[in-house]
Design a protein around this motif. Structure first.
Motif, PDB file in Angstrom:
ATOM      1  N   SER A 169       3.055  -2.845   8.847  1.00  0.00           N
ATOM      2  CA  SER A 169       4.056  -1.990   8.618  1.00  0.00           C
ATOM      3  C   SER A 169       3.480  -0.726   8.928  1.00  0.00           C
ATOM      4  N   LEU A 170       3.949   0.137   9.776  1.00  0.00           N
ATOM      5  CA  LEU A 170       3.549   1.183  10.356  1.00  0.00           C
ATOM      6  C   LEU A 170       3.687   2.421   9.121  1.00  0.00           C
ATOM      7  N   VAL A 171       4.629   2.263   8.359  1.00  0.00           N
ATOM      8  CA  VAL A 171       4.978   3.120   7.208  1.00  0.00           C
ATOM      9  C   VAL A 171       3.555   2.932   6.167  1.00  0.00           C
ATOM     10  N   TYR A 172       3.319   1.651   6.008  1.00  0.00           N
ATOM     11  CA  TYR A 172       1.895   1.637   5.107  1.00  0.00           C
ATOM     12  C   TYR A 172       0.768   2.330   5.775  1.00  0.00           C
ATOM     13  N   HIS A 173       0.757   2.189   6.988  1.00  0.00           N
ATOM     14  CA  HIS A 173      -0.564   2.899   7.726  1.00  0.00           C
ATOM     15  C   HIS A 173      -0.569   4.577   7.591  1.00  0.00           C
ATOM     16  N   SER A 174       0.855   4.778   7.972  1.00  0.00           N
ATOM     17  CA  SER A 174       0.894   6.197   8.033  1.00  0.00           C
ATOM     18  C   SER A 174       0.656   6.805   6.418  1.00  0.00           C
ATOM     19  N   TRP A 175       1.272   6.010   5.659  1.00  0.00           N
ATOM     20  CA  TRP A 175       1.148   6.441   4.283  1.00  0.00           C
ATOM     21  C   TRP A 175      -0.479   6.824   3.889  1.00  0.00           C
ATOM     22  N   ILE A 176      -1.240   5.943   4.336  1.00  0.00           N
ATOM     23  CA  ILE A 176      -2.648   5.986   4.000  1.00  0.00           C
ATOM     24  C   ILE A 176      -3.225   7.200   4.562  1.00  0.00           C
ATOM     25  N   THR A 177      -2.991   7.366   6.005  1.00  0.00           N
ATOM     26  CA  THR A 177      -3.552   8.726   6.731  1.00  0.00           C
ATOM     27  C   THR A 177      -2.768   9.902   5.996  1.00  0.00           C
ATOM     28  N   LEU A 178      -1.438   9.883   5.806  1.00  0.00           N
ATOM     29  CA  LEU A 178      -0.794  11.079   5.139  1.00  0.00           C
ATOM     30  C   LEU A 178      -1.474  11.695   3.894  1.00  0.00           C
ATOM     31  N   SER A 179      -1.808  10.361   2.954  1.00  0.00           N
ATOM     32  CA  SER A 179      -2.406  10.921   1.760  1.00  0.00           C
ATOM     33  C   SER A 179      -3.511  11.345   1.694  1.00  0.00           C
ATOM     34  N   ALA A 180      -4.421  10.957   2.781  1.00  0.00           N
ATOM     35  CA  ALA A 180      -5.781  11.571   3.085  1.00  0.00           C
ATOM     36  C   ALA A 180      -5.774  13.019   3.704  1.00  0.00           C
ATOM     37  N   THR A 181      -4.605  13.198   4.443  1.00  0.00           N
ATOM     38  CA  THR A 181      -4.429  14.436   5.174  1.00  0.00           C
ATOM     39  C   THR A 181      -4.008  15.388   3.994  1.00  0.00           C
ATOM     40  N   LEU A 182      -2.904  15.048   2.964  1.00  0.00           N
ATOM     41  CA  LEU A 182      -2.594  16.138   2.181  1.00  0.00           C
ATOM     42  C   LEU A 182      -3.551  16.462   0.959  1.00  0.00           C
ATOM     43  N   LEU A 183      -4.266  15.130   0.684  1.00  0.00           N
ATOM     44  CA  LEU A 183      -5.299  15.568  -0.291  1.00  0.00           C
ATOM     45  C   LEU A 183      -6.454  16.589   0.166  1.00  0.00           C
ATOM     46  N   GLY A 184      -6.910  16.323   1.559  1.00  0.00           N
ATOM     47  CA  GLY A 184      -7.880  17.139   2.177  1.00  0.00           C
ATOM     48  C   GLY A 184      -7.363  18.557   2.551  1.00  0.00           C
TER      49      GLY A 184
END
Lengths: 295, 293
Positions: B88-103
């Motif tokens: 699922s692309l949503v799954y992968h996007s979420w992983i990237t997004l969470s790192a982005t937002l935290l950073g």
């Protein structure tokens, strides 16, 4: 290296003392400025250098004092030794990544961005359509096209240059277009009263006025180009190149070699930026930010 | 009618349409050699032009996938897979997004703190500012693999190392913007605060901070866009497990061009929406502050 050895508190202590001393020296130098204004010029160079040396000494001292395994963080002296001992490899990588991929891609990307900006300058329609797109694309993670470019143009430097072209094109386009709009109506009217043609107005008034904007793009692009070329090398390269060396030497735990590459990349990037900033000072000498003395 | 032709939307749409046409033309051209090979091997000699074009646009591993292939792949991987699935692309996007937002969050906080330090301490200003600028000439994205490996060795893995790369990238525009912002109050305003006998804290919270806010949001827009780039690149060396960067890498390893393009479009959508969200917050805040935009 002796892993797990006890912390050497003497080294840590002297590192701390050095840091404090350098800090007070810097504060003192800045305070002296009020009494002797001539010191300003000297300080603008000396203070950052003292800070940088302190950073290196603290790094060296803490790594040695706490016996940090070199795999994690090698001390600067070790990195320096590595640089001295492997200049041939570094030069090979530099040639591949910087002299070929970065410079060629940078020249083509900035050049085409500039030319397209001049081309669409006469068409308000294209400007309305392309500018928002250009701004949008500038915010996108363009390095992501690297795998596609590697697939299209092969493993050698042309694919990296292609990534650099795409990365540098849009900042140049957007900046040049807004730069061409920088001259005001009064100045353009004056050119009209001189009966100057479109091209005369362009070369004598609008391009010089666009100078600061164009140089801004050139400076942004100088760092983007280096990043683009190195990251593109993660997706496939011949057996040399800065990105290739970094990714393989990390795998082999030769962290000092990685740091040597990073140091070279940093120096190359800073020099690249510096050269452009220097040209900017010469070309746009009339701009207030440069006439003021400090950049 | 004239108004429509002169509108911005019309111009943008025209150019997008032109790009789409160019895309399809390029797809046909770039995929032709492979398709000819396929026909030769299959022994198909009597093919019509329309059939040929149709085939070039629907290859399994095209050199350049056509737009509808990319979008249908995106549709399938976004809506038709459970979001916990690795496909699922949503799954992968979420992983990237969470790192982005935290950073991005750490970077913004850190950037503001540095800016406060720089504006309040002259020695810090002189010594730190050149190094903040120099720090950005180091291609951090190039160090990304090493940071990941080093932090892994210390025992940090997963989200945080990627977030730190985003932090490093995003703190810079914040520092530059906020230093400018904290210095934006005019002397006359500072003098007024003096006459009120305001403490440094009061000057900071009642004058400097509000006048720096208009500088904060444009910096945040730049910062969040490069934080996303940092998170994506940070995923490249982790062995391609999860995230948009991993999708790019595994796509390039296995020649799955459609997968690369859909990950790329997803990243673009993510970047655009993040910048837009910051823009909306900016509008809201500036409106509440009574500033005209």
């Amino acid at each position: 290296m002796n892993y797990g050895a006890a912390t050497n508190w003497t080294i840590v202590f002297f590192t701390f003392v050095f840091w404090l001393a350098a800090w007070f020296l810097n504060s003192w130098l800045v305070k002296q400025e009020e009494k002797t204004p001539n010191l300003r010029q000297f300080n603008s160079i000396a203070v950052p250098i003292i800070f940088g040396i302190t950073l290196l000494v603290v790094w060296e001292g803490l790594v040695r004092g706490f016996n940090v395994p070199t795999v994690l963080l090698p001390p600067p002296s070790m990195i320096w030794e590595r640089i001295i001992n492997s200049t041939d490899i570094l030069w090979l990588d530099f040639k591949q990544t910087f002299l070929k991929a970065v410079l060629i891609g940078y020249a083509l990307g900035c050049g085409s961005g500039f030319l397209v900006a001049i081309a669409i300058d006469r068409s308000p329609f294209l400007q309305r359509g392309l500018l928002p797109l250009g701004n949008f694309v500038s915010a996108l993670p363009i390095v992501g096209v690297a795998p596609i470019m590697v697939m299209w143009f092969g493993f050698d430097w042309p694919s990296k240059a292609a990534v650099v072209i795409i990365m540098t094109f849009f900042p140049m386009l957007v900046n040049t277009v807004s730069g061409l709009a920088a001259s005001n109506n009064m100045e353009r009217d004056l050119m009209r009263t001189y009966a100057s043609s479109y091209w005369q107005t362009l070369f004598k008034l609008r391009l010089p006025a666009a100078g600061p904007f164009i140089f801004n793009a050139l400076k942004i692009n100088s760092t983007l180009a280096l990043i683009g070329a190195i990251v593109a090398e993660f997706f496939g390269t011949p057996i040399y190149g800065m990105g290739f060396r970094i990714s393989t030497e990390v795998g082999r735990m030769n962290v000092d070699m990685v740091w040597a590459e990073i140091a070279m990349a940093a120096v190359a990037g800073s020099l690249f930026y510096g050269v452009i900033a220097l040209i900017e000072r010469k070309v746009t000498f009339w701009h207030p930010s440069i006439r003021g003395g400090r950049n | 009618m004239r108004a429509i032709f002169q509108s911005k939307i019309f111009a943008i749409l025209t150019i997008l349409l032109t790009l789409l046409v160019i895309w399809y033309a390029m797809a046909v051209k770039l995929n032709t050699p492979w398709q000819l090979g396929v026909y030769e091997r299959a022994g198909t000699t009597a093919w019509t032009t329309s059939q040929f074009i149709n085939d070039t646009l629907n290859q399994k591993r095209p050199v350049l996938p056509s737009a509808h292939q990319v979008f249908s792949e995106m549709y399938v991987t976004i809506f038709q897979k459970p979001i916990t699935s690795k496909r699922s692309l949503v799954y992968h996007s979420w992983i990237t997004l969470s790192a982005t937002l935290l950073g991005f969050a750490i970077g913004t906080l850190f950037g503001i703190l540095i800016a406060i330090g720089i504006t309040n301490n002259k020695a810090l200003d002189r010594s730190l500012m050149p190094w903040v600028i120099a720090s950005q000439t180091i291609p951090i994205l190039a160090i990304a693999p090493m940071i990941i490996v080093v932090l892994n060795a210390i025992g940090l893995s997963g989200l945080l190392p990627k977030a730190l790369i985003s932090t490093y990238l995003s703190f810079f525009p914040i520092v530059v913007g906020m230093v400018k912002g904290f210095r934006s109050p005019k002397n006359i305003q500072l003098d007024l605060m003096q006459t009120y006998f305001a403490s440094p804290m009061q000057i900071f919270f009642k004058l400097r901070w509000p006048s720096a806010l208009p500088y904060l949001f444009p910096s945040m827009k730049i910062a969040i866009a490069i934080a996303l780039v940092g998170a994506i690149v940070g995923e490249l060396p982790t062995g391609a497990v999860a995230g948009l960067g991993a999708r790019l890498l595994s796509g390039s390893y296995y020649g799955q061009t459609v997968q690369i393009w859909s990950a790329l479009f997803m990243a673009a959508i993510l970047a655009a929406s993040l910048v837009m969200i910051v823009g909306l917050i900016e509008k809201r805040v500036t409106k509440n502050m009574g500033l005209t935009t």
